[in-house]
Motif scaffolding. Structure first.
Motif, PDB file in Angstrom:
ATOM      1  N   THR A 388       0.816  -1.224   0.000  1.00 46.65           N
ATOM      2  CA  THR A 388       0.000   0.000   0.000  1.00 46.65           C
ATOM      3  C   THR A 388       0.846   1.268   0.000  1.00 46.65           C
ATOM      4  N   LYS A 389       2.120   1.162   0.311  1.00 38.78           N
ATOM      5  CA  LYS A 389       2.981   2.360   0.330  1.00 38.78           C
ATOM      6  C   LYS A 389       3.119   2.997  -1.045  1.00 38.78           C
ATOM      7  N   THR A 390       2.842   2.226  -2.108  1.00 34.01           N
ATOM      8  CA  THR A 390       2.945   2.767  -3.469  1.00 34.01           C
ATOM      9  C   THR A 390       1.602   3.244  -4.013  1.00 34.01           C
ATOM     10  N   ASP A 391       0.550   3.214  -3.176  1.00 33.12           N
ATOM     11  CA  ASP A 391      -0.790   3.674  -3.572  1.00 33.12           C
ATOM     12  C   ASP A 391      -1.327   3.005  -4.837  1.00 33.12           C
ATOM     13  N   PRO A 392      -1.262   1.697  -4.953  1.00 35.68           N
ATOM     14  CA  PRO A 392      -1.830   1.049  -6.148  1.00 35.68           C
ATOM     15  C   PRO A 392      -3.348   1.027  -6.068  1.00 35.68           C
ATOM     16  N   ASP A 393      -3.990   0.839  -7.234  1.00 38.86           N
ATOM     17  CA  ASP A 393      -5.432   0.646  -7.187  1.00 38.86           C
ATOM     18  C   ASP A 393      -5.704  -0.754  -6.637  1.00 38.86           C
ATOM     19  N   PRO A 394      -6.917  -1.026  -6.122  1.00 38.98           N
ATOM     20  CA  PRO A 394      -7.191  -2.308  -5.463  1.00 38.98           C
ATOM     21  C   PRO A 394      -6.897  -3.539  -6.308  1.00 38.98           C
ATOM     22  N   SER A 395      -7.234  -3.511  -7.592  1.00 35.74           N
ATOM     23  CA  SER A 395      -7.002  -4.708  -8.410  1.00 35.74           C
ATOM     24  C   SER A 395      -5.507  -5.003  -8.531  1.00 35.74           C
ATOM     25  N   SER A 396      -4.684  -3.960  -8.691  1.00 37.04           N
ATOM     26  CA  SER A 396      -3.235  -4.171  -8.770  1.00 37.04           C
ATOM     27  C   SER A 396      -2.690  -4.668  -7.436  1.00 37.04           C
ATOM     28  N   LEU A 397      -3.207  -4.116  -6.348  1.00 35.51           N
ATOM     29  CA  LEU A 397      -2.756  -4.528  -5.026  1.00 35.51           C
ATOM     30  C   LEU A 397      -3.085  -5.995  -4.779  1.00 35.51           C
ATOM     31  N   VAL A 398      -4.301  -6.394  -5.134  1.00 31.63           N
ATOM     32  CA  VAL A 398      -4.701  -7.790  -4.933  1.00 31.63           C
ATOM     33  C   VAL A 398      -3.862  -8.720  -5.808  1.00 31.63           C
ATOM     34  N   SER A 399      -3.540  -8.301  -7.034  1.00 30.96           N
ATOM     35  CA  SER A 399      -2.704  -9.120  -7.908  1.00 30.96           C
ATOM     36  C   SER A 399      -1.329  -9.344  -7.297  1.00 30.96           C
ATOM     37  N   GLN A 400      -0.772  -8.288  -6.699  1.00 29.34           N
ATOM     38  CA  GLN A 400       0.545  -8.421  -6.056  1.00 29.34           C
ATOM     39  C   GLN A 400       0.463  -9.311  -4.813  1.00 29.34           C
ATOM     40  N   LEU A 401      -0.620  -9.183  -4.064  1.00 28.02           N
ATOM     41  CA  LEU A 401      -0.804 -10.075  -2.907  1.00 28.02           C
ATOM     42  C   LEU A 401      -0.907 -11.530  -3.355  1.00 28.02           C
TER      43      LEU A 401
END
Length: 546
Positions: A388-401
């Protein structure tokens, strides 16, 4: 069907204590259905999930087109696969360890098909303490000596050998064995065998009829002149061994037979066996039973105390990992709520407030319960906080998770997750849903399920997730919850459901996030009749625009 080779599996499930299951039928089915040979109440299992069957003289694992797959040593089973001793089978949250019970000379007590009639048979209830006034004080001295020797506490894994060793010393048989029964009462799960002749590698075998009488009728038995018994002569191993006399007595805990004590003598080693000998072996079995049970209880108590201490520490650490909801956010209130059904929860929620005013919020459910799920939850939180430190949108964040979890999750484990990002200036929410229970949007029209879901995390590396949008107007609330809320059951087995949550929130439009979370938790506990009746973790996240 083919005769099954000797084998057993040990079942490890988060909902029950581990137990061993001998594989005595050529086909063993596993699944949630009560019709299965081994029914397991694991929500990630199909009704008939897998089979272990004998094919070509060896045990083979079959997946029965299960929804979540069957995994052997970490690899999904796509075709029938032969099993080897030590193989680990994963079904949902349940793990099975396969062990081939090879015929060994020191840890195996075989059960044969031959029939036999005892020469002496005495119900255990009729066996009293050996009278002290008898001229022959030998049996009493043996019992007294054994009782003194068993005063000292020993670990269970040493106690078996110690007892059998003392039986060999005091009774001087050709062979002695102590065996604990499997749940079916027809085979053994823990055996210790000793021999007077160290070069003796013959198999020790007890007949099914003997076992049935010792276990079912709770009798101490003796068989004399076995080599001359026409019925027993079919058991080639006994004839070749030249066994002359056999004694067998039950190990009793309360009114239940948990095992047997067996001794035998070769021809010319002991001319006759008397009732007194049978009573002595039964008394030794009784003393051994008491010591085995007190040792088991002591070790379970110690293990439970250590586990309780570890769980309390883990629970304290985990509760500190669950972030407090944001406060002092103008125009909004937030709530985070976790009620673990065990000391340690597999559910997860979190909030992150970014410098630009956007607020990330997430709720997740790690498959499984207890320490393992708690550790996975901690790893998920660390990844979420970092990304979250890079402020991604939710879909990108979930993909990285998903990529992070795919590298670290055990095979067949997965995570469901709902992740949102709130723009506090507009009330707009961007979100992605990875297979999680649909949240409820509470507005002036009532409660509405929000959007669709994508694939769960940790299964497919290249999974894609949609970025969806919703909006909170003044008084609206977004309610996220795990399936421990919607799937809570009443005494009739009926689930609370999302509709039940919506009914509980009737008239709560405009209420604070904390009030909504308390209302749902109270409603779930009341529906299940008490918090102790909840079978899964209850976790909530509420975002309200005031």
């Amino acid at each position: 069907m083919e005769a099954p080779p000797p084998a057993e599996i040990t079942i490890y499930s988060p909902l029950i204590s581990p137990f061993r299951q001998p594989l005595v039928a050529p086909s063993v089915s596993i699944g949630r259905s009560s019709d299965c040979t081994i029914p397991i109440k694991d929500r990630y299992l199909s009704r008939r999930h897998a089979e272990i069957v004998v094919v070509g003289g060896e045990w083979t694992l079959k997946d029965l087109d299960s929804a979540n797959g069957t995994y052997l040593n970490g690899t999904r089973v796509e075709a029938d696969h032969p099993l080897r001793s030590g193989d680990r089978i994963r079904l949902g949250d349940t793990e099975l360890v396969f062990l081939a019970a090879e015929h060994t000379t020191d840890k195996h007590l075989a059960v044969g098909d031959h029939k036999s009639t005892p020469t002496i048979s005495i119900p255990v209830r009729e066996i009293e303490d050996i009278p002290r006034q008898k001229a022959d004080t030998g049996p009493l001295q043996i019992l007294n000596a054994l009782a003194r020797e068993l005063l000292e506490d020993r670990p269970m894994d040493e106690l078996f050998g110690f007892i059998v060793g003392r039986v060999m010393q005091h009774l001087k048989p050709s062979r002695a064995a102590l065996g604990l029964l499997a749940p079916d009462g027809k085979s053994f799960i823990n055996v210790e065998v000793r021999r007077q002749d160290e070069s003796d590698t013959s198999e020790l075998r007890i007949s099914q009829t003997v076992l049935a009488e010792v276990v079912g009728e709770k009798k101490a038995l003796a068989f004399m002149d076995v080599a001359g018994d026409a019925k027993l002569s079919r058991a080639e191993s006994i004839v070749l061994q030249g066994i002359h006399s056999i004694l067998c007595a039950p190990l009793l805990i309360g009114n239940s037979v948990v095992g047997v004590l067996y001794v035998d003598y070769k021809i010319n080693q002991r001319p006759t066996i008397s009732e007194e000998d049978v009573r002595l072996v039964a008394q030794i079995a009784r003393v051994a039973s008491i010591k085995l049970e007190t040792t088991r209880l002591r070790e379970e108590s110690i293990q439970k105390r250590l586990m309780d201490e570890e769980l309390k520490t883990a629970s304290t650490i985990q509760q500190r990992l669950l972030a407090p909801p944001p406060t002092n956010i103008p125009g909004y209130s937030f709530a985070g709520w976790n009620r673990p059904c065990r000391t340690v929860s597999g559910d997860y929620y979190d909030f992150v407030v970014r410098p630009n005013g956007r607020i990330y919020f997430v709720v997740g459910d790690v498959s499984g319960k207890g320490i393992t799920a708690g550790l996975l939850m901690a790893g998920l939180q660390a990844s979420f906080r970092l990304i979250t430190k890079t402020d991604p949108d939710p879909s990108s964040l979930v993909s990285q998770l998903n990529l992070s979890l795919k590298e670290n999750l055990p095979q067949s484990a997965f995570v469901t997750l709902f992740l949102g990002r709130l723009d506090t200036s507009t009330g707009e929410i961007e979100y992605a849903n990875a297979g999680h229970t649909l949240p409820l949007l509470i507005n002036h029209d009532g409660a509405h399920e929000l959007g669709e879901t994508d694939i769960v995390l940790g299964i497919v590396t290249s999974a894609s997730f949609a970025n969806r949008r919703a909006r909170l107007d003044h008084g609206d609330s977004l309610v996220l919850f795990t399936d421990g809320v919607s799937e809570a059951e009443n005494s009739d087995g009926v689930e609370f459901s999302s509709a039940g949550i919506a009914r509980a929130l009737n008239g709560k439009h405009g209420a604070s996030a904390q009030s909504i979370a308390r209302t749902i938790d109270d409603a779930v506990v009341a529906y299940a009749s008490s918090s102790e009746m909840l079978a899964d973790d209850v976790t909530l996240v509420v975002v309200t625009r005031e």
